[in-house]
Design an enzyme around this catalytic site. Sequence first.
Site, mmCIF file in Angstrom:
data_model
loop_
_atom_site.group_PDB
_atom_site.id
_atom_site.type_symbol
_atom_site.label_atom_id
_atom_site.label_comp_id
_atom_site.label_asym_id
_atom_site.label_seq_id
_atom_site.Cartn_x
_atom_site.Cartn_y
_atom_site.Cartn_z
ATOM 1 N N TYR A 1 -131.513 -52.218 44.053
ATOM 2 C CA TYR A 1 -130.404 -50.837 43.191
ATOM 3 C C TYR A 1 -131.227 -51.743 41.316
ATOM 4 O O TYR A 1 -131.376 -51.222 40.485
ATOM 5 C CB TYR A 1 -129.650 -50.417 42.562
ATOM 6 C CG TYR A 1 -128.634 -51.555 42.932
ATOM 7 C CD1 TYR A 1 -127.922 -51.649 41.209
ATOM 8 C CD2 TYR A 1 -127.825 -51.752 43.979
ATOM 9 C CE1 TYR A 1 -126.779 -52.638 41.753
ATOM 10 C CE2 TYR A 1 -126.359 -52.466 43.428
ATOM 11 C CZ TYR A 1 -125.744 -52.939 42.565
ATOM 12 O OH TYR A 1 -125.088 -53.671 42.764
ATOM 13 N N ARG B 1 -123.980 -57.846 34.793
ATOM 14 C CA ARG B 1 -123.803 -58.950 35.680
ATOM 15 C C ARG B 1 -124.317 -59.285 36.913
ATOM 16 O O ARG B 1 -125.264 -58.610 36.922
ATOM 17 C CB ARG B 1 -122.622 -57.584 37.139
ATOM 18 C CG ARG B 1 -121.701 -58.349 37.699
ATOM 19 C CD ARG B 1 -121.751 -57.099 38.802
ATOM 20 N NE ARG B 1 -122.810 -56.930 39.498
ATOM 21 C CZ ARG B 1 -123.262 -55.392 40.004
ATOM 22 N NH1 ARG B 1 -122.836 -54.190 40.083
ATOM 23 N NH2 ARG B 1 -124.539 -55.312 40.758
ATOM 24 N N HIS C 1 -122.234 -57.144 42.898
ATOM 25 C CA HIS C 1 -121.290 -56.221 42.631
ATOM 26 C C HIS C 1 -119.548 -57.494 43.643
ATOM 27 O O HIS C 1 -118.839 -57.478 42.386
ATOM 28 C CB HIS C 1 -120.582 -55.181 43.031
ATOM 29 C CG HIS C 1 -119.607 -54.164 43.437
ATOM 30 N ND1 HIS C 1 -118.927 -53.815 42.039
ATOM 31 C CD2 HIS C 1 -118.359 -53.809 43.968
ATOM 32 C CE1 HIS C 1 -117.559 -52.894 41.885
ATOM 33 N NE2 HIS C 1 -117.188 -53.563 43.516
HETATM 34 C C1 LIG Z 1 -109.981 -44.927 41.326
HETATM 35 C C2 LIG Z 1 -110.965 -45.464 41.827
HETATM 36 N N1 LIG Z 1 -112.584 -44.819 42.171
HETATM 37 C C3 LIG Z 1 -113.388 -46.169 43.007
HETATM 38 C C4 LIG Z 1 -113.190 -47.278 43.126
HETATM 39 C C5 LIG Z 1 -114.532 -47.504 43.948
HETATM 40 N N2 LIG Z 1 -115.013 -48.658 43.501
HETATM 41 C C6 LIG Z 1 -114.648 -49.579 43.511
HETATM 42 S S1 LIG Z 1 -115.921 -50.876 41.622
HETATM 43 C C7 LIG Z 1 -116.346 -49.728 41.212
HETATM 44 C C8 LIG Z 1 -116.952 -49.385 40.013
HETATM 45 C C9 LIG Z 1 -116.906 -50.348 38.970
HETATM 46 O O1 LIG Z 1 -117.328 -50.348 37.715
HETATM 47 P P1 LIG Z 1 -116.693 -50.802 36.734
HETATM 48 O O2 LIG Z 1 -115.726 -50.006 36.453
HETATM 49 O O3 LIG Z 1 -117.754 -50.853 35.374
HETATM 50 O O4 LIG Z 1 -116.621 -52.999 36.620
HETATM 51 P P2 LIG Z 1 -117.274 -53.651 37.843
HETATM 52 O O5 LIG Z 1 -116.439 -53.507 38.716
HETATM 53 O O6 LIG Z 1 -118.964 -53.657 36.801
HETATM 54 O O7 LIG Z 1 -116.872 -55.192 36.763
HETATM 55 C C10 LIG Z 1 -115.772 -48.240 41.950
HETATM 56 C C11 LIG Z 1 -116.830 -47.326 41.967
HETATM 57 C C12 LIG Z 1 -112.367 -47.678 43.239
HETATM 58 N N3 LIG Z 1 -111.369 -48.479 42.809
HETATM 59 N N4 LIG Z 1 -110.763 -46.671 42.029
#
Ligand SMILES: Cc1ncc(C[n+]2csc(CCOP(=O)(O)OP(=O)(O)O)c2C)c(N)n1
Length: 364
Positions: free
Chosen positions: A276, A263, A267
């Site tokens: 970080y 990425r 985020h």
């Molecule tokens: C069930 C749930 N827990 C926590 C969150 C908060 N949250 C949003 S994005 C994220 C990180 C997700 O990372 P990843 O699956 O690696 O996907 P990326 O954002 O890197 O595409 C979190 C913890 C959420 N959206 N849903």
Amino acid sequence: MTTTERTAASHFLPSEEPLGLVSPDGKRVEQPGLPMPADEVLLRLHSGMVAGRRFDTQATALTKQGRLAVYPSARGQEACEIGAVLALRPQDWLFPTYRDSMAIVARGVDPIEVLTLLRGDWHCGYDPYRANVAPQCTPLATNTLHAVGFAHAARVKGEDTVSLVLLGDGATSEGDTHEALNFAAVWKAPVVFLVQNNGYAISVPLAKQTAAPSLAYKGVGYGMPSVLVDGNDAAAVHAATEQAVARAAAGEGPTLIEAITYRIESHTNADDATRYRERAEVEEWLERDPIARLKQYLTDRGLLTEQAQQEIDVRAEADAASLRERMNIDTVLDPAELFQHVYAEPTAALRTQAAELAAELEER
Ligand SMILES: Cc1ncc(C[n+]2csc(CCOP(=O)(O)OP(=O)(O)O)c2C)c(N)n1
């Protein structure tokens, strides 16, 4: 089932190193068992990635102009987003997350409709049935279960439909993902799980997410072939996804693909990744840019001329301009819509609240 009927674990195991077809400097890599897509497909992958990136930079700019509430950029992940989507057949379904706007646009949905959710309007601005794209899921991993249930139901109905579900490395730690993988494998559901391992779940690096040798191993435990692929190599992502779609369509069950990518941006626009991760790490990944490598390969082979590239750029620019202009028009929303499309028959409490809101709006 007796032990002798079980498939050998080695059948499911991913490769040690990610599979690739085009090296970061644009050279052809021989990969036994993974065929190079046709030239015409490679050209579509290239133009799709260019358009996807331009859409992505436009969406990011719109957050800065206050026209978009939030945007999770997929810059750097174009090979996954476009490579996977172009491997789908028209009748297949895509189950995307908040990160995958680019993939939905590549599937043919109008960009302004795709951004409706992130603009803070309706939850889903597009008709899921028009391009066979489920609404974007913000709760992590819920789309894995939707994809499995949908695929299983389609098979029960005798339809030839494969579900492609996109998820991140962080989402592989969710219980939903594990339930989805298990049911998919037991039911031999026609599903392809594409894990875009972009290194981080917001600020959580992969090393704090899992102790597994690779995320692809998570499929092995549930009994499905698992593939590790270079997620910045659009040709490889496309070839691996196409093979998985064909397996699923032939009734051979699900596949898990882990695509290693990165990425490039934070985020979302609400995050500051410099807190970080080091700039040097980002620079390293910029060297492995998915667009530059395919462009190099196509140019060296004489398949992509300078004029063709210019035409692709002009088209992408025009699409971005059109999106920008349309996003600059304020939407007019009726607050009463809050109460619609939730229940076929609204509850008494909701009817009361709707009447109260109507009365309050009347007074203003
Ligand atoms: C069930 C749930 N827990 C926590 C969150 C908060 N949250 C949003 S994005 C994220 C990180 C997700 O990372 P990843 O699956 O690696 O996907 P990326 O954002 O890197 O595409 C979190 C913890 C959420 N959206 N849903």
